[in-house]
Design a protein around this motif. Sequence first.
Motif, PDB file in Angstrom:
ATOM      1  N   GLN A  44       2.568   0.459   1.504  1.00  0.00           N
ATOM      2  CA  GLN A  44       3.075   0.791   0.172  1.00  0.00           C
ATOM      3  C   GLN A  44       2.708  -0.284  -0.854  1.00  0.00           C
ATOM      4  O   GLN A  44       2.366   0.029  -1.998  1.00  0.00           O
ATOM      5  N   ASP A  45       2.757  -1.538  -0.452  1.00  0.00           N
ATOM      6  CA  ASP A  45       2.533  -2.642  -1.396  1.00  0.00           C
ATOM      7  C   ASP A  45       1.060  -2.924  -1.659  1.00  0.00           C
ATOM      8  O   ASP A  45       0.700  -3.337  -2.770  1.00  0.00           O
ATOM      9  N   ASN A  46       0.201  -2.704  -0.650  1.00  0.00           N
ATOM     10  CA  ASN A  46      -1.163  -3.222  -0.760  1.00  0.00           C
ATOM     11  C   ASN A  46      -2.283  -2.189  -0.604  1.00  0.00           C
ATOM     12  O   ASN A  46      -3.427  -2.501  -0.957  1.00  0.00           O
ATOM     13  N   TYR A  47      -1.978  -0.992  -0.095  1.00  0.00           N
ATOM     14  CA  TYR A  47      -3.061  -0.053   0.206  1.00  0.00           C
ATOM     15  C   TYR A  47      -2.867   1.331  -0.410  1.00  0.00           C
ATOM     16  O   TYR A  47      -3.851   2.034  -0.656  1.00  0.00           O
ATOM     17  N   ARG A  48      -1.654   1.722  -0.647  1.00  0.00           N
ATOM     18  CA  ARG A  48      -1.404   3.064  -1.165  1.00  0.00           C
ATOM     19  C   ARG A  48      -2.038   3.235  -2.544  1.00  0.00           C
ATOM     20  O   ARG A  48      -1.914   2.390  -3.421  1.00  0.00           O
ATOM     21  N   ASN A  49      -2.754   4.360  -2.701  1.00  0.00           N
ATOM     22  CA  ASN A  49      -3.397   4.739  -3.971  1.00  0.00           C
ATOM     23  C   ASN A  49      -4.482   3.764  -4.420  1.00  0.00           C
ATOM     24  O   ASN A  49      -4.851   3.741  -5.601  1.00  0.00           O
ATOM     25  N   LYS A  50      -5.022   2.979  -3.487  1.00  0.00           N
ATOM     26  CA  LYS A  50      -6.167   2.118  -3.788  1.00  0.00           C
ATOM     27  C   LYS A  50      -7.440   2.837  -3.332  1.00  0.00           C
ATOM     28  O   LYS A  50      -7.503   3.361  -2.218  1.00  0.00           O
ATOM     29  N   ARG A 108     -15.414   8.978  -1.917  1.00  0.00           N
ATOM     30  CA  ARG A 108     -14.457   7.969  -2.381  1.00  0.00           C
ATOM     31  C   ARG A 108     -13.094   8.635  -2.501  1.00  0.00           C
ATOM     32  O   ARG A 108     -12.966   9.709  -3.088  1.00  0.00           O
ATOM     33  N   GLY A 109     -12.099   7.999  -1.940  1.00  0.00           N
ATOM     34  CA  GLY A 109     -10.758   8.565  -1.987  1.00  0.00           C
ATOM     35  C   GLY A 109      -9.713   7.472  -1.999  1.00  0.00           C
ATOM     36  O   GLY A 109     -10.028   6.274  -2.043  1.00  0.00           O
ATOM     37  N   LYS A 110      -8.471   7.885  -1.958  1.00  0.00           N
ATOM     38  CA  LYS A 110      -7.371   6.926  -1.862  1.00  0.00           C
ATOM     39  C   LYS A 110      -6.313   7.492  -0.928  1.00  0.00           C
ATOM     40  O   LYS A 110      -5.996   8.683  -0.957  1.00  0.00           O
ATOM     41  N   PHE A 111      -5.804   6.641  -0.061  1.00  0.00           N
ATOM     42  CA  PHE A 111      -4.749   7.044   0.860  1.00  0.00           C
ATOM     43  C   PHE A 111      -3.430   7.152   0.099  1.00  0.00           C
ATOM     44  O   PHE A 111      -3.008   6.212  -0.578  1.00  0.00           O
ATOM     45  N   THR A 112      -2.788   8.313   0.210  1.00  0.00           N
ATOM     46  CA  THR A 112      -1.489   8.506  -0.439  1.00  0.00           C
ATOM     47  C   THR A 112      -0.331   8.346   0.539  1.00  0.00           C
ATOM     48  O   THR A 112       0.786   8.027   0.132  1.00  0.00           O
ATOM     49  N   SER A 113      -0.585   8.573   1.826  1.00  0.00           N
ATOM     50  CA  SER A 113       0.440   8.339   2.848  1.00  0.00           C
ATOM     51  C   SER A 113      -0.243   8.198   4.197  1.00  0.00           C
ATOM     52  O   SER A 113      -1.355   8.695   4.403  1.00  0.00           O
ATOM     53  N   ILE A 114       0.425   7.506   5.100  1.00  0.00           N
ATOM     54  CA  ILE A 114      -0.099   7.370   6.458  1.00  0.00           C
ATOM     55  C   ILE A 114       0.682   8.301   7.370  1.00  0.00           C
ATOM     56  O   ILE A 114       1.898   8.458   7.241  1.00  0.00           O
ATOM     57  N   GLY A 115      -0.026   8.944   8.289  1.00  0.00           N
ATOM     58  CA  GLY A 115       0.627   9.855   9.214  1.00  0.00           C
ATOM     59  C   GLY A 115       1.494   9.104  10.196  1.00  0.00           C
ATOM     60  O   GLY A 115       1.240   7.938  10.509  1.00  0.00           O
ATOM     61  N   GLN A 116       2.527   9.787  10.691  1.00  0.00           N
ATOM     62  CA  GLN A 116       3.404   9.156  11.669  1.00  0.00           C
ATOM     63  C   GLN A 116       2.616   8.740  12.902  1.00  0.00           C
ATOM     64  O   GLN A 116       2.836   7.685  13.468  1.00  0.00           O
ATOM     65  N   ILE A 117       1.697   9.569  13.308  1.00  0.00           N
ATOM     66  CA  ILE A 117       0.782   9.221  14.393  1.00  0.00           C
ATOM     67  C   ILE A 117      -0.648   9.250  13.875  1.00  0.00           C
ATOM     68  O   ILE A 117      -1.366   8.271  13.908  1.00  0.00           O
ATOM     69  N   ARG A 118      -1.067  10.403  13.368  1.00  0.00           N
ATOM     70  CA  ARG A 118      -2.381  10.518  12.732  1.00  0.00           C
ATOM     71  C   ARG A 118      -2.200  11.360  11.472  1.00  0.00           C
ATOM     72  O   ARG A 118      -1.160  11.300  10.839  1.00  0.00           O
TER      73      ARG A 118
END
Length: 320
Positions: A44-50, A108-118
């Motif tokens: 949330q602090d360093n990778y989300r929406n980057k 090119r994209g940005k991660f909005t959330s990480i899956g619980q497993i994948r």
Amino acid sequence: MGNNSSNPYPKYQFPYRQPVDFSWCSYIEFCSCQSEDNINKNFQDNYRNKTIDLEGYITQVSDTQAKLLLDPSDSYSTNSEVTLHMNKEVLDSYGSDKFVLKQVVKFRGKFTSIGQIRNHQMELVKYDPNIRPELEITYEHFLSLFGSKAQKQADYYFHNYFRNRIIQVKGTIQGPIPNVNHDQHELIIPFELIVDDPNIHHEQVKLLIDQIQSGQSVQNVITLRQLRSNIPILITVKFHRRGNPHILSLVSIDHVFNRTETNKGSNPTFFGQSGFWGVVGSSIIAGFDYWRRNRENKENQEKVKNQIKQEYDGIKQQQK
């Protein structure tokens, strides 16, 4: 939507580490109850929406989203590990026929959330070769932080390295010891660890006394009841369960500290394994030695002995 295809990428190998020892400090480093929360906070602090540049193999595609396998693959099946959401305006910036089923695509994209497993969620971003992405990392690096094995690494380390390991710890019993019922199989007692290293994060611990109807467990319970408030004890325990609180299974009571003993420079005397109460166990001997070292008179010693014997005989009678 398209059909599933075979996975063209090698399977991701998580870089597990070998603990250098099995101390409490190492346990918190590898098995902290905050491990999962720390992973999510880092995202949330360093990778989300980057923004990040990646390459993937399309397994399903529609006008609004594509499912992809990435290199190296964290997927155990041939379905997908990332869902890429996209709108027409952004999709048009890549040109026609860029996202084609069963084809490799660079995007090119940005991660909005990480899956619980994948099944991590991403959003497609307009591609501009004159603008560098905010994150210049590989997908392999991303998986080392947020992949399925990264999210479950604390459980992995516990079950493969720390579970049932025996260590010695120092701490204090928190609150009175409850009575034991005749049909009770275990007793869990709040326990406050005393850790010398101020850099080790404090985490809650409870002490488990199992097989509570056995002679040794009864002796341990009785010995702990004799302790004065906030008197530190040195005990041998096994790592029993990871969580909040962590559960440590009591193996033996090794030393009860005098009030004059300090954390540094103390030379604890470890309890013996034989003596008058050998049939009852070493922890009862420890209790008596503790009273003798503090010059309790003979009458008080006999009173404690009788109390212990009565409680022990009472529990044995309940078992009949």
